[in-house]
Design an enzyme around this catalytic site. Structure first.
Site, PDB file in Angstrom:
ATOM      1  N   ASP A 123     -48.754  15.692   0.884  1.00 45.11           N
ATOM      2  CA  ASP A 123     -48.035  15.546   2.135  1.00 45.11           C
ATOM      3  C   ASP A 123     -47.866  14.066   2.438  1.00 45.11           C
ATOM      4  O   ASP A 123     -48.684  13.469   3.109  1.00 45.11           O
ATOM      5  CB  ASP A 123     -48.882  16.229   3.221  1.00 45.11           C
ATOM      6  CG  ASP A 123     -48.109  16.409   4.490  1.00 45.11           C
ATOM      7  OD1 ASP A 123     -46.894  16.207   4.477  1.00 45.11           O
ATOM      8  OD2 ASP A 123     -48.748  16.748   5.503  1.00 45.11           O
TER       9      ASP A 123
ATOM     10  N   GLU B 243     -51.396  21.478   2.296  1.00 44.24           N
ATOM     11  CA  GLU B 243     -50.088  22.015   2.636  1.00 44.24           C
ATOM     12  C   GLU B 243     -49.653  23.183   1.744  1.00 44.24           C
ATOM     13  O   GLU B 243     -48.966  24.091   2.204  1.00 44.24           O
ATOM     14  CB  GLU B 243     -49.062  20.879   2.546  1.00 44.24           C
ATOM     15  CG  GLU B 243     -47.843  21.106   3.388  1.00 44.24           C
ATOM     16  CD  GLU B 243     -46.750  20.075   3.114  1.00 44.24           C
ATOM     17  OE1 GLU B 243     -46.958  19.155   2.302  1.00 44.24           O
ATOM     18  OE2 GLU B 243     -45.676  20.216   3.694  1.00 44.24           O
TER      19      GLU B 243
ATOM     20  N   ASP C  92     -49.277 -14.725 -23.071  1.00 49.48           N
ATOM     21  CA  ASP C  92     -49.315 -16.094 -23.565  1.00 49.48           C
ATOM     22  C   ASP C  92     -48.686 -16.139 -24.948  1.00 49.48           C
ATOM     23  O   ASP C  92     -49.177 -15.506 -25.886  1.00 49.48           O
ATOM     24  CB  ASP C  92     -50.772 -16.592 -23.634  1.00 49.48           C
ATOM     25  CG  ASP C  92     -51.339 -16.880 -22.248  1.00 49.48           C
ATOM     26  OD1 ASP C  92     -50.764 -17.728 -21.550  1.00 49.48           O
ATOM     27  OD2 ASP C  92     -52.344 -16.245 -21.871  1.00 49.48           O
TER      28      ASP C  92
ATOM     29  N   HIS D 267     -50.163 -11.815 -17.390  1.00 46.56           N
ATOM     30  CA  HIS D 267     -49.078 -12.516 -18.071  1.00 46.56           C
ATOM     31  C   HIS D 267     -49.274 -12.409 -19.575  1.00 46.56           C
ATOM     32  O   HIS D 267     -50.293 -11.899 -20.046  1.00 46.56           O
ATOM     33  CB  HIS D 267     -49.009 -13.982 -17.626  1.00 46.56           C
ATOM     34  CG  HIS D 267     -50.264 -14.746 -17.923  1.00 46.56           C
ATOM     35  ND1 HIS D 267     -51.288 -14.870 -17.014  1.00 46.56           N
ATOM     36  CD2 HIS D 267     -50.678 -15.394 -19.037  1.00 46.56           C
ATOM     37  CE1 HIS D 267     -52.260 -15.579 -17.552  1.00 46.56           C
ATOM     38  NE2 HIS D 267     -51.930 -15.900 -18.775  1.00 46.56           N
TER      39      HIS D 267
ATOM     40  N   HIS E 272     -52.852 -11.276 -21.194  1.00 43.78           N
ATOM     41  CA  HIS E 272     -53.935 -11.918 -20.478  1.00 43.78           C
ATOM     42  C   HIS E 272     -54.030 -11.355 -19.067  1.00 43.78           C
ATOM     43  O   HIS E 272     -53.178 -11.628 -18.219  1.00 43.78           O
ATOM     44  CB  HIS E 272     -53.673 -13.434 -20.462  1.00 43.78           C
ATOM     45  CG  HIS E 272     -54.826 -14.234 -19.952  1.00 43.78           C
ATOM     46  ND1 HIS E 272     -54.801 -15.597 -19.828  1.00 43.78           N
ATOM     47  CD2 HIS E 272     -56.058 -13.852 -19.554  1.00 43.78           C
ATOM     48  CE1 HIS E 272     -55.961 -16.021 -19.350  1.00 43.78           C
ATOM     49  NE2 HIS E 272     -56.742 -14.976 -19.173  1.00 43.78           N
TER      50      HIS E 272
ATOM     51  N   LYS F 146     -49.495  20.304  -3.517  1.00 39.99           N
ATOM     52  CA  LYS F 146     -48.372  19.684  -2.809  1.00 39.99           C
ATOM     53  C   LYS F 146     -48.927  18.580  -1.912  1.00 39.99           C
ATOM     54  O   LYS F 146     -49.744  18.830  -1.044  1.00 39.99           O
ATOM     55  CB  LYS F 146     -47.632  20.731  -1.978  1.00 39.99           C
ATOM     56  CG  LYS F 146     -46.378  20.164  -1.324  1.00 39.99           C
ATOM     57  CD  LYS F 146     -45.588  21.234  -0.597  1.00 39.99           C
ATOM     58  CE  LYS F 146     -44.247  20.670  -0.155  1.00 39.99           C
ATOM     59  NZ  LYS F 146     -44.353  19.404   0.589  1.00 39.99           N
TER      60      LYS F 146
HETATM   61 MN    MN Z   1     -53.149 -17.133 -20.126  1.00 36.12          MN
END
Ligand code: MN
Length: 486
Positions: A188, A331, A49, A47, A41, A186
């Protein structure tokens, strides 16, 4: 009173079914099922469920950090209202403004076997595709719950590393056999290894100092990582007004400790985490895989957000990319041998850095007083590098500071003041003020003179992740010879 109405009352009160695609739910006919679903979710906070079919409804808990990997670590489980059985197959987007707004997808499903199902404790065996095992949900105080793993996971694979020092590149020139190499721009900035797990993301510098709090804008990358466990290698980069990486812009971010300062600077100089390697994925160490396979798995993760990106690499034609970086004022490039594995903490010739502009880390050993506007403060820094254990004087750095940096540096310098010169051999000018050689900074410069000093050095910023004793003069090594033809 019908029992099934009662148990879904809270569920229905929280939702407007003319707005949300979620099921309203009917009366359960069969109250004996033992199915389960885990939904990922992407709500305000990601999270998972967990819903267990029980007595005609789905008993539900939100797991902000997913399921525990081992019995040693209990994880939070937030008890939520019973959901209707129809929710077992629900996937969809709950619109903004509605309860639980965000996308909901089925992460796993299957059946479970309950050994105990009480109001304060549920002990059960899950049998799903992604998660199976013996778990207990238990109430601690009030309505706080935890989830505990009762059996060790059958095969958890390689343990996730917790302190990897990143691999380093050797300063060099373009390799002769470019077709056997990958080339990257590269960046920096500051090197950072990121450890991502469900609901948790931690950032560490190359000296293993933790940076997680300093860069809150990287936190939402957890949503892209989801339920996976990953270790990423990359560079945190700030950009100047013209869109070029700017180490100087990053400077004010590095030292902050107060949340208010961090939030303020985050708005002024937001950073992007440029990710270029994947070292661990879901129980597998990838260190031994060749570069291109690690990159393939990295792009499969789909990490792409406003403050984190996985830029492409280029196979061969490093000279073309180096020219392009030079024109754009960047760079330089990093060359990585296609067949090479990842060697934590090692500086090898499997990775080469090829620079357009010379730069070097140096130790600050003193300063010369400023004049006019700068009287009473330093005018230039006296810097050096280690050679055979001795600090050698390498020149005077008088440009590249803004007022804030001057102030900050002056405080550091005053605290480190000493009467004795830290330099061995050649000494700086007479009016020099010396400091204990502890501060490390980076300078850009035009070239080295024959006597070992830098021509036209300019201050770039303090370096926090390297001890002064490790600062030596960087000399380009020749690229390794081409690999023998098969
Ligand atoms: Mn939920």
């Amino acid at each position: 009173m019908t029992p099934d109405r009662e148990e879904l009352q809270e569920y229905r009160q929280k939702r407007s079914f003319d707005k949300t695609p979620e099921p309203r739910g009917g009366r359960a006919r069969d109250r004996s099922g033992n199915r389960f679903v885990v939904q990922e979710h992407h709500a305000r906070r990601l999270h998972w469920d967990l819903r267990l079919e029980h007595d005609g409804a789905l008993a539900s808990w939100a797991l902000p950090r997913g399921f525990p990997e081992s019995p040693d670590e209990n994880r939070l489980a937030v008890h939520t209202e019973d959901h209707p059985l129809e929710y077992l197959t629900f996937e969809g987007d709950i619109p903004a403004g509605e309860y639980g707004a965000g996308s909901m997808t089925i992460w796993d499903q299957g059946t479970y076997e309950a050994e105990k199902f009480r109001d304060d404790k549920v002990v059960f065996r899950l049998d799903g595709d992604r998660v199976s095992g013996h778990f207990a949900l238990f109430r601690t105080k009030g309505d706080d719950w935890m989830i505990h793993r009762m059996d060790p996971p059958a095969d958890s694979g390689d343990p996730m590393p917790s302190s990897l020092t990143p691999m380093a590149a050797t300063l060099s020139t373009l390799p002769p056999d470019q077709e056997n190499w990958a080339f990257e721009i590269k960046w920096d900035g500051v090197r950072v290894v990121a450890y991502g797990e469900p609901g948790r993301l931690r950032l560490f510098g190359r000296n293993l100092r933790e940076f997680t709090r300093q860069y809150p804008e990287i936190r939402p990358m957890m949503n892209d990582i989801g339920a996976r466990r990953v270790v990423l290698d990359g560079e945190l980069v700030a950009f100047d007004d013209s869109g070029k990486p700017s180490f100087q812009r990053l400077q004010p971010r590095i030292h902050l400790t107060s949340d208010a300062d961090i939030r303020r600077q985050q708005r002024v100089s937001p950073v992007v985490y440029v990710i270029f390697d994947l070292l661990y994925l879901d129980g597998r160490s990838l260190l031994r895989l060749p570069y291109e396979e690690r990159r393939r798995e990295l792009s499969g993760l789909g990490l792409n957000g406003p403050n984190w990106q996985v830029p492409d690499y280029q196979r061969g034609d490093g000279d073309v990319l180096l020219d392009a970086t030079s024109r754009q004022g960047l760079e330089g490039v990093v060359a990585k041998r296609l067949a090479s594995r990842y060697q934590p903490g090692k500086r090898t010739r499997d990775w080469l850095k090829i620079k357009n502009v010379l730069s070097q880390e140096v130790v600050i050993g003193g300063w010369v007083p400023g004049q006019g506007r700068l009287s009473g403060r330093f005018g230039a820094l006296l810097v050096g590098y280690h050679d055979d254990g001795a600090l050698r004087f390498a020149g005077k750095v008088g440009t590249g500071f803004d007022d804030a940096t001057r102030g900050l540096l002056q405080d550091h310098l005053d605290a480190l003041r000493t009467d004795e010169s830290p330099f061995t051999g050649r000494q700086p000018q007479k009016d020099a003020v010396f400091v204990q050689p502890e501060l490390v900074c980076r300078v850009e410069f035009a070239n080295w003179t024959e006597t070992g000093t830098m021509r036209h050095p300019s201050f770039e910023g303090l370096i926090e992740d390297k001890p002064a004793r490790d600062v030596v003069r960087e000399k380009p090594a020749p690229p390794p010879p081409p690999e023998p033809e098969e």
